[in-house]
Design a protein around this motif. Sequence first.
Motif, short mmCIF file in Angstrom:
data_model
loop_
_atom_site.label_atom_id
_atom_site.label_comp_id
_atom_site.label_asym_id
_atom_site.label_seq_id
_atom_site.Cartn_x
_atom_site.Cartn_y
_atom_site.Cartn_z
N THR A 48 -10.26 -1.71 -1.78
CA THR A 48 -9.04 -1.14 -0.77
C THR A 48 -7.89 -2.10 -0.81
O THR A 48 -6.74 -1.87 -0.79
N HIS A 49 -8.36 -3.42 -0.88
CA HIS A 49 -7.40 -4.69 -0.75
C HIS A 49 -6.39 -4.58 -1.88
O HIS A 49 -5.10 -4.44 -1.85
N CYS B 189 -1.10 -2.54 -4.83
CA CYS B 189 -0.61 -1.81 -5.71
C CYS B 189 0.45 -0.74 -5.01
O CYS B 189 1.44 -0.64 -5.73
N VAL B 190 -0.06 -0.11 -4.04
CA VAL B 190 0.93 0.88 -3.45
C VAL B 190 2.02 0.34 -2.79
O VAL B 190 3.15 0.60 -2.93
N PHE B 191 1.81 -0.87 -2.21
CA PHE B 191 2.96 -1.42 -1.39
C PHE B 191 3.92 -2.37 -2.30
O PHE B 191 4.91 -2.81 -2.06
N LEU B 192 3.42 -2.69 -3.43
CA LEU B 192 4.19 -3.27 -4.62
C LEU B 192 5.11 -2.38 -5.03
O LEU B 192 6.34 -2.50 -5.17
N ALA B 193 4.77 -1.01 -5.23
CA ALA B 193 5.57 0.12 -5.57
C ALA B 193 6.72 0.34 -4.51
O ALA B 193 7.89 0.53 -4.66
N LEU B 194 6.25 0.36 -3.20
CA LEU B 194 7.12 0.33 -1.94
C LEU B 194 8.18 -0.80 -2.19
O LEU B 194 9.34 -0.59 -1.79
N SER C 101 -0.93 -5.80 7.78
CA SER C 101 -0.59 -6.78 7.26
C SER C 101 -0.01 -6.93 5.86
O SER C 101 1.08 -7.60 5.62
N MET C 102 -0.67 -6.32 5.02
CA MET C 102 -0.17 -6.21 3.68
C MET C 102 0.94 -5.48 3.37
O MET C 102 1.89 -5.78 2.95
N MET C 103 1.38 -4.36 4.36
CA MET C 103 2.55 -3.46 4.37
C MET C 103 3.60 -4.48 4.75
O MET C 103 4.59 -4.54 4.22
#
Length: 371
Positions: A46-47, A52-57, A345-347
């Motif tokens: 999940t981490h 990867c998702v938030f890198l695209a963001l 936190s990641m976002m």
Amino acid sequence: MPRAYVPAAIARQPWRVLLPLAMLVVFGGFVLYSAAGGHLQPWALTHVLRFCVFLALAMLIARVPQDWFKRAALPIYAGLCVLLVLVELIGGIGGGSQRWLNLGFMTLQPSELMKPGIVLVLAWFYSVLPVGETRGWRAVAPAVVLLGIPAGLVMLQPDLGTGLAISFGAVVTMFLAGLPLRLFLGGVGAGLIVAPLAFFTLLHDYQRKRVLVFMDPENDPLGSGYHITQSKIAIGSGGLFGKGFGHGSQSHLDYLPEAQTDFVFATMAEEWGMMGGLFVLAIFAVVLRWGLKVAMNAPDRFSRLLAAGMTTTIFFYACINLMMVMGLAPVVGIPLPFMSHGGSSMMTNMICIGTIMAVDRWSRRSGSGLA
């Protein structure tokens, strides 16, 4: 692969920072894999996927024009304040605090988003304020109100660590905007006077206990001082090269609390030792150096304040967490960027990265005469 075959949208990304950052996230994935007893779930996979998702963001944020940032600053700030009010009204309770909103597909912690949000709105405020007025009350009073509303709402949750993080980003932005030094020195003096009163009257019992434990954790090693005592044991037992991947006893035997979030650095240090810790610090140094360089090369006041504020937000996250797990600061529940498990936190940290990337893009366009 020759650069000519790489799409321009990919080639122009700051890979000298994103690749080391990806290495840190993958390293964090290994640590979380070990903390879960050799399983990808529930943390490691999940981490990495969240990154990867938030890198695209972040790459999408980097494409946003400067004018859009300025126009969106106040609405974003107002929307986050509304979310903080909703947390007080209908938010989920966990660990004695009311901090989360259940959106169905995810659990959102609005206070995390306010960390970059307060930097954005203050950068906008000081960009529209005439430079000659930065030494008067018009530069101070509105900024104090903009900070006081979200900080107060976060303190009510209660979440002292996040409240301090929001305040830190705001104060750094105000300082870089050119407010008189005497205001900050006066604030420090007032804080030293108010701190003892706040300790006995405003802080909750568990918050007072955290401060006392920080001062003398060995006084109650099996009670309130348990977290920090076990964290220091884990870090110290790792030595130079660590016990080896998957051989950390403190986390595997559940001696170390929150091994996947607040104390993930201690989990890492036990298995990877001081060399693993130096690797983590080196990656943070690369990211922070890049952020400060972008801020110094920014084309205007708004861009400089925005990039510097986002960089110091990441710095505060990392600095306080590392000090906390080593017993140099009270335990305040701040995760380690890009290594601790946690979606909010990641976002937040990837929003900061994406915003710095946007400022970097504005600088390059300005230098080439396109902006």
